[in-house]
Design a protein around this motif. Structure first.
Motif, PDB file in Angstrom:
ATOM      1  N   PHE A 121      -3.040  97.224  38.220  1.00  0.00           N
ATOM      2  CA  PHE A 121      -2.871  96.194  37.550  1.00  0.00           C
ATOM      3  C   PHE A 121      -3.184  96.474  36.034  1.00  0.00           C
ATOM      4  O   PHE A 121      -4.185  96.862  35.752  1.00  0.00           O
ATOM      5  CB  PHE A 121      -3.553  95.034  38.176  1.00  0.00           C
ATOM      6  N   VAL A 122      -2.282  96.007  35.188  1.00  0.00           N
ATOM      7  CA  VAL A 122      -2.675  96.282  33.641  1.00  0.00           C
ATOM      8  C   VAL A 122      -2.296  95.000  33.036  1.00  0.00           C
ATOM      9  O   VAL A 122      -1.468  94.329  33.174  1.00  0.00           O
ATOM     10  CB  VAL A 122      -1.498  97.339  33.022  1.00  0.00           C
ATOM     11  N   LEU A 123      -3.422  94.560  32.284  1.00  0.00           N
ATOM     12  CA  LEU A 123      -3.272  93.204  31.542  1.00  0.00           C
ATOM     13  C   LEU A 123      -3.206  93.540  29.867  1.00  0.00           C
ATOM     14  O   LEU A 123      -3.982  94.418  29.519  1.00  0.00           O
ATOM     15  CB  LEU A 123      -4.418  92.484  31.655  1.00  0.00           C
ATOM     16  N   THR A 124      -2.163  93.009  29.224  1.00  0.00           N
ATOM     17  CA  THR A 124      -1.871  93.429  28.060  1.00  0.00           C
ATOM     18  C   THR A 124      -1.702  92.446  27.196  1.00  0.00           C
ATOM     19  O   THR A 124      -1.160  91.370  27.359  1.00  0.00           O
ATOM     20  CB  THR A 124      -0.496  94.311  27.912  1.00  0.00           C
ATOM     21  N   MET A 125      -2.223  92.535  25.830  1.00  0.00           N
ATOM     22  CA  MET A 125      -1.952  91.415  24.621  1.00  0.00           C
ATOM     23  C   MET A 125      -1.079  92.510  23.764  1.00  0.00           C
ATOM     24  O   MET A 125      -1.505  93.462  23.368  1.00  0.00           O
ATOM     25  CB  MET A 125      -3.344  91.363  23.968  1.00  0.00           C
ATOM     26  N   ALA A 126       0.066  92.037  23.434  1.00  0.00           N
ATOM     27  CA  ALA A 126       1.012  92.966  22.333  1.00  0.00           C
ATOM     28  C   ALA A 126       1.785  92.038  21.742  1.00  0.00           C
ATOM     29  O   ALA A 126       2.012  90.699  21.919  1.00  0.00           O
ATOM     30  CB  ALA A 126       1.930  93.437  23.525  1.00  0.00           C
ATOM     31  N   ALA A 127       2.518  92.494  20.751  1.00  0.00           N
ATOM     32  CA  ALA A 127       3.520  92.197  19.861  1.00  0.00           C
ATOM     33  C   ALA A 127       4.791  92.793  20.399  1.00  0.00           C
ATOM     34  O   ALA A 127       4.565  93.936  20.448  1.00  0.00           O
ATOM     35  CB  ALA A 127       3.133  92.194  18.419  1.00  0.00           C
ATOM     36  N   GLY A 128       6.127  92.137  20.280  1.00  0.00           N
ATOM     37  CA  GLY A 128       7.140  92.676  20.722  1.00  0.00           C
ATOM     38  C   GLY A 128       7.953  91.523  21.529  1.00  0.00           C
ATOM     39  O   GLY A 128       7.476  90.746  21.960  1.00  0.00           O
ATOM     40  N   ALA A 129       9.324  91.813  21.566  1.00  0.00           N
ATOM     41  CA  ALA A 129      10.222  91.176  22.207  1.00  0.00           C
ATOM     42  C   ALA A 129       9.855  90.784  23.655  1.00  0.00           C
ATOM     43  O   ALA A 129       9.889  89.922  24.418  1.00  0.00           O
ATOM     44  CB  ALA A 129      11.671  91.522  22.204  1.00  0.00           C
ATOM     45  N   GLN A 130       9.199  91.892  24.028  1.00  0.00           N
ATOM     46  CA  GLN A 130       8.766  91.839  25.826  1.00  0.00           C
ATOM     47  C   GLN A 130       7.628  91.086  26.014  1.00  0.00           C
ATOM     48  O   GLN A 130       7.403  90.798  26.987  1.00  0.00           O
ATOM     49  CB  GLN A 130       8.676  93.266  26.174  1.00  0.00           C
ATOM     50  N   TYR A 131       6.827  90.624  24.857  1.00  0.00           N
ATOM     51  CA  TYR A 131       5.922  89.826  25.220  1.00  0.00           C
ATOM     52  C   TYR A 131       5.856  88.548  24.278  1.00  0.00           C
ATOM     53  O   TYR A 131       4.966  87.723  23.548  1.00  0.00           O
ATOM     54  CB  TYR A 131       4.459  90.403  24.428  1.00  0.00           C
ATOM     55  N   GLY A 132       7.201  88.002  24.116  1.00  0.00           N
ATOM     56  CA  GLY A 132       7.611  86.710  23.302  1.00  0.00           C
ATOM     57  C   GLY A 132       6.979  86.686  22.134  1.00  0.00           C
ATOM     58  O   GLY A 132       6.605  85.629  21.361  1.00  0.00           O
ATOM     59  N   ILE A 133       7.350  87.851  21.286  1.00  0.00           N
ATOM     60  CA  ILE A 133       7.125  88.155  19.815  1.00  0.00           C
ATOM     61  C   ILE A 133       5.489  88.447  19.938  1.00  0.00           C
ATOM     62  O   ILE A 133       4.985  89.442  19.126  1.00  0.00           O
ATOM     63  CB  ILE A 133       7.480  87.100  18.726  1.00  0.00           C
ATOM     64  N   LEU A 134       4.649  87.474  20.368  1.00  0.00           N
ATOM     65  CA  LEU A 134       3.106  87.693  20.307  1.00  0.00           C
ATOM     66  C   LEU A 134       2.569  87.173  21.680  1.00  0.00           C
ATOM     67  O   LEU A 134       2.681  85.714  21.691  1.00  0.00           O
ATOM     68  CB  LEU A 134       2.491  87.299  18.926  1.00  0.00           C
ATOM     69  N   GLY A 135       2.139  87.730  22.394  1.00  0.00           N
ATOM     70  CA  GLY A 135       1.605  87.052  23.864  1.00  0.00           C
ATOM     71  C   GLY A 135       1.024  88.247  24.629  1.00  0.00           C
ATOM     72  O   GLY A 135       0.482  89.182  24.099  1.00  0.00           O
ATOM     73  N   VAL A 136       0.905  87.772  26.017  1.00  0.00           N
ATOM     74  CA  VAL A 136       0.262  88.651  26.989  1.00  0.00           C
ATOM     75  C   VAL A 136       1.207  88.862  27.933  1.00  0.00           C
ATOM     76  O   VAL A 136       2.277  88.378  28.330  1.00  0.00           O
ATOM     77  CB  VAL A 136      -1.042  87.835  27.605  1.00  0.00           C
ATOM     78  N   GLY A 137       0.853  89.921  28.688  1.00  0.00           N
ATOM     79  CA  GLY A 137       1.523  90.412  30.064  1.00  0.00           C
ATOM     80  C   GLY A 137       0.809  91.065  30.961  1.00  0.00           C
ATOM     81  O   GLY A 137      -0.437  91.560  30.879  1.00  0.00           O
ATOM     82  N   GLY A 138       1.475  91.066  32.315  1.00  0.00           N
ATOM     83  CA  GLY A 138       0.741  91.589  33.340  1.00  0.00           C
ATOM     84  C   GLY A 138       1.791  92.621  33.736  1.00  0.00           C
ATOM     85  O   GLY A 138       2.954  92.631  33.760  1.00  0.00           O
ATOM     86  N   GLU A 139       1.281  93.889  34.294  1.00  0.00           N
ATOM     87  CA  GLU A 139       1.927  94.809  34.770  1.00  0.00           C
ATOM     88  C   GLU A 139       1.366  95.435  36.126  1.00  0.00           C
ATOM     89  O   GLU A 139       0.216  95.486  36.268  1.00  0.00           O
ATOM     90  CB  GLU A 139       1.982  96.134  33.761  1.00  0.00           C
ATOM     91  N   TYR A 140       2.219  95.458  37.191  1.00  0.00           N
ATOM     92  CA  TYR A 140       1.551  96.055  38.559  1.00  0.00           C
ATOM     93  C   TYR A 140       2.452  97.147  38.985  1.00  0.00           C
ATOM     94  O   TYR A 140       3.895  97.411  38.907  1.00  0.00           O
ATOM     95  CB  TYR A 140       1.653  94.875  39.639  1.00  0.00           C
ATOM     96  N   GLY A 141       1.934  98.687  39.127  1.00  0.00           N
ATOM     97  CA  GLY A 141       2.654  99.537  39.317  1.00  0.00           C
ATOM     98  C   GLY A 141       1.922 100.847  40.472  1.00  0.00           C
ATOM     99  O   GLY A 141       0.882 100.628  40.493  1.00  0.00           O
ATOM    100  N   CYS A 142       2.551 101.609  40.928  1.00  0.00           N
ATOM    101  CA  CYS A 142       2.099 102.804  41.484  1.00  0.00           C
ATOM    102  C   CYS A 142       2.757 103.847  41.147  1.00  0.00           C
ATOM    103  O   CYS A 142       4.061 103.838  41.179  1.00  0.00           O
ATOM    104  CB  CYS A 142       2.245 102.401  43.231  1.00  0.00           C
TER     105      CYS A 142
END
Length: 164
Positions: free
Chosen positions: A37-58
């Motif tokens: 699980f990855v918790l990200t603070m980022a800038a860019g369209a995939q994060y609403g210009i400036l925001g946070v996101g979560g990612e889950y993967g194997c």
């Protein structure tokens, strides 16, 4: 309307082609990979210009959800390594921008970004460049916003905490 079908067809081909590139690493005879699980603070369209996101993967594949100041997206991220290294991120979402006094402009977007995630223990940096296609849904009567489909550049820069 015909342009939207071409864009959808092109994105479907890109997703299928990317999945085929990742498929050899996901065969059943290989040992099961740990998930993360990855918790990200980022800038860019995939994060609403400036925001946070979560990612889950194997392994080399992960799903993500990001949201921020001006919108939210969800999508698929494909990696060259196991959650780090080069990545291709494909997403779709909604943007909301203030326009005329008291009104907003709503957009639907499709986004593709290629980039690199560098990881050191539980901390990771990611950056990428790509493009997004937006379609305006509404605006106020005095709006100066372009209508129709618009292709725009996109960049991403973020700091992540990885939980595996």
């Amino acid at each position: 309307m015909r342009s939207a079908w071409y864009i959808r067809g092109g994105l479907a081909s890109l997703v299928l082609g990317s999945a085929l590139l990742v498929a050899p690493g996901a065969q059943a005879d290989q040992p099961r990979r740990d998930c993360r699980f990855v918790l990200t603070m980022a800038a860019g369209a995939q994060y609403g210009i400036l925001g946070v996101g979560g990612e889950y993967g194997c392994g080399r594949v992960a799903g993500y959800l990001g949201g921020g100041v001006f919108g939210a997206t969800a999508g698929l991220r494909l990696f060259s390594g196991e959650g780090d290294g080069a990545f291709l991120s494909l997403g779709s979402g909604v943007f909301l921008f203030p326009d005329d006094p008291g009104t907003n402009v709503y957009y639907v977007l499709v986004d593709a970004i290629g980039g690199l995630r560098l990881r050191w223990k539980a901390l990771a940096l990611q950056f990428g460049i790509g493009a997004l296609v937006t379609r305006q849904l509404s605006s106020g009567p005095r709006s100066t916003v372009r209508t129709g489909l618009a292709l725009d550049p996109d960049a991403q820069l973020g700091v992540s905490i990885v939980f595996d």
